[in-house]
Write an enzyme that holds these catalytic residues in place. Structure first.
Site, PDB file in Angstrom:
ATOM      1  N   ASP A  90       0.815  -1.213   0.000  1.00 13.79           N
ATOM      2  CA  ASP A  90       0.000   0.000   0.000  1.00 13.79           C
ATOM      3  C   ASP A  90       0.850   1.265   0.000  1.00 13.79           C
ATOM      4  OD1 ASP A  90      -2.359  -1.364  -0.103  1.00 13.79           O
ATOM      5  OD2 ASP A  90      -2.890  -1.090   2.008  1.00 13.79           O
ATOM      6  N   THR A 202      -8.681   2.932   7.744  1.00 15.56           N
ATOM      7  CA  THR A 202      -8.179   1.705   8.373  1.00 15.56           C
ATOM      8  C   THR A 202      -6.778   1.888   8.928  1.00 15.56           C
ATOM      9  OG1 THR A 202      -7.292   0.919   6.269  1.00 15.56           O
ATOM     10  CG2 THR A 202      -9.525   0.207   6.853  1.00 15.56           C
TER      11      THR A 202
END
Length: 337
Positions: A90, A202
């Site tokens: 990510d 998140t």
């Protein structure tokens, strides 16, 4: 999806690349030689990553794409390509996204045992079917809202995909500022302030007590990190949801202050007395391969205490009786600008 003629593969440099191949750091060599636990995964992660880069190149060549390979230490505008494929996790996708406007992105997690890849549409060993689906126009896609940040009315970043940390650059220092939202102005002291997108909910902001938002949400969210309230009175603005069209503003009271954008690599200075404004950007990001199951699973967790916070909701809860005007209130008149 347009034909895949020109595709950029944007790959990270592994720790082994940086510390051994590029820098030859003696300490890291010593730790590797004795099998120290702190570097135990370094060689495996490096092998998996470079194997995945080759896998991605083969898959793209199989669908007739012309491939350009660049590494994470070089960032520029990538909109001349039909697709940007990131190889890493990510963090690599976040970094590359700052150079991407309308071009779709596909994240490939090159070391799924060692890195986070929530936004990655595929992983090592599974690349070809996803590339073929993109070429055929059948791959799932999701548009992710991004954040725009301005300092004194001048846009300094409009492609924030995950989050921004407003804080003193020294971790042990107190962050001092005025927070303005929906007609309220409150003086606060804390370890800083997290502001995130739905995609970033998140990440660090959730660890700080934030809510999990829908992946498709266009809301922003803010959470005060470790609020300092020596008199015991809670802040009126400890957290909140910022709707499209709304603004969150911070007035800096520190001599030294930074904005950390999508991690530590982009660090923007804020001077004493300057106003920082956060709002939803008009440049969303298209991410390919994120499954409908992942989006649905994320959506399932966005109802908190009976309140749907996927695209609406209000988490601004004044202290005390609900007016925020009790003896512990730190609210002030809004400044004129």
């Amino acid at each position: 999806m347009p034909e895949l003629r020109r595709v950029l593969v944007f790959a990270k440099r592994t720790s082994y690349d940086r510390y051994i191949r590029q820098q030859g750091v003696p300490r890291v060599k010593e730790l590797l030689a004795r099998g120290d636990v702190t570097v135990a995964r370094m060689v495996r992660a490096d092998e998996h990553h470079h194997r995945t880069v080759e896998e991605v190149q083969r898959a793209l060549e199989a669908v007739g794409a012309r491939v350009t390979l660049r590494y994470r230490d070089r960032l520029e505008a990538f909109d001349a390509f039909d697709l940007v494929v990131t190889v890493g996790g990510d963090g690599t996708l976040l970094w590359a996204s700052h150079g991407v406007g309308d071009t779709p992105m596909l994240g490939v997690n090159s070391a799924p045992h060692d890195s986070v890849g929530f936004l990655c549409g595929t992983r090592m060993g599974e690349v070809l079917p996803h590339i073929e689906a993109i070429a055929k126009g059948t791959a799932p896609r999701v548009k992710l809202a991004r954040m725009q940040v301005s300092v004194e009315g001048e846009v300094v970043h409009r492609r924030v995909l995950n989050d921004v940390l407003f804080a003193n650059p020294h971790p042990a220092h107190t962050s001092r500022y005025l927070l303005s939202f929906r007609g309220m102005l409150e003086e606060q002291k804390s370890s800083g302030l997290w502001i995130s997108t739905g995609a970033g909910s998140t990440a660090a902001i959730r660890s700080a007590g934030g809510r999990l938002l829908s992946l498709r949400s266009r809301l922003l969210q803010f959470v005060v990190r470790e609020p300092y309230t020596p008199d015991g009175a809670p802040y009126s603005l400890p957290r909140g949801l910022v709707h499209p069209g709304e603004r969150l503003e911070i007035f800096n009271k520190m001599r030294e202050c930074r904005l950390y954008v999508d991690g530590p690599r982009i660090s923007l200075p804020v001077e004493l007395g300057q106003r920082v404004t956060f709002c939803t950007s008009d440049e969303p990001l298209t991410v390919m391969g994120v499954s409908t199951r992942a989006v649905s699973e994320r959506q399932r967790h966005t109802t908190v205490d009976g309140e749907d916070v996927s695209d609406a909701g209000d988490d601004v809860r004044p202290a005390g009786s609900g007016s925020g005007s009790g003896s512990g209130s730190r609210r002030s008149p809004l400044p004129s600008r």
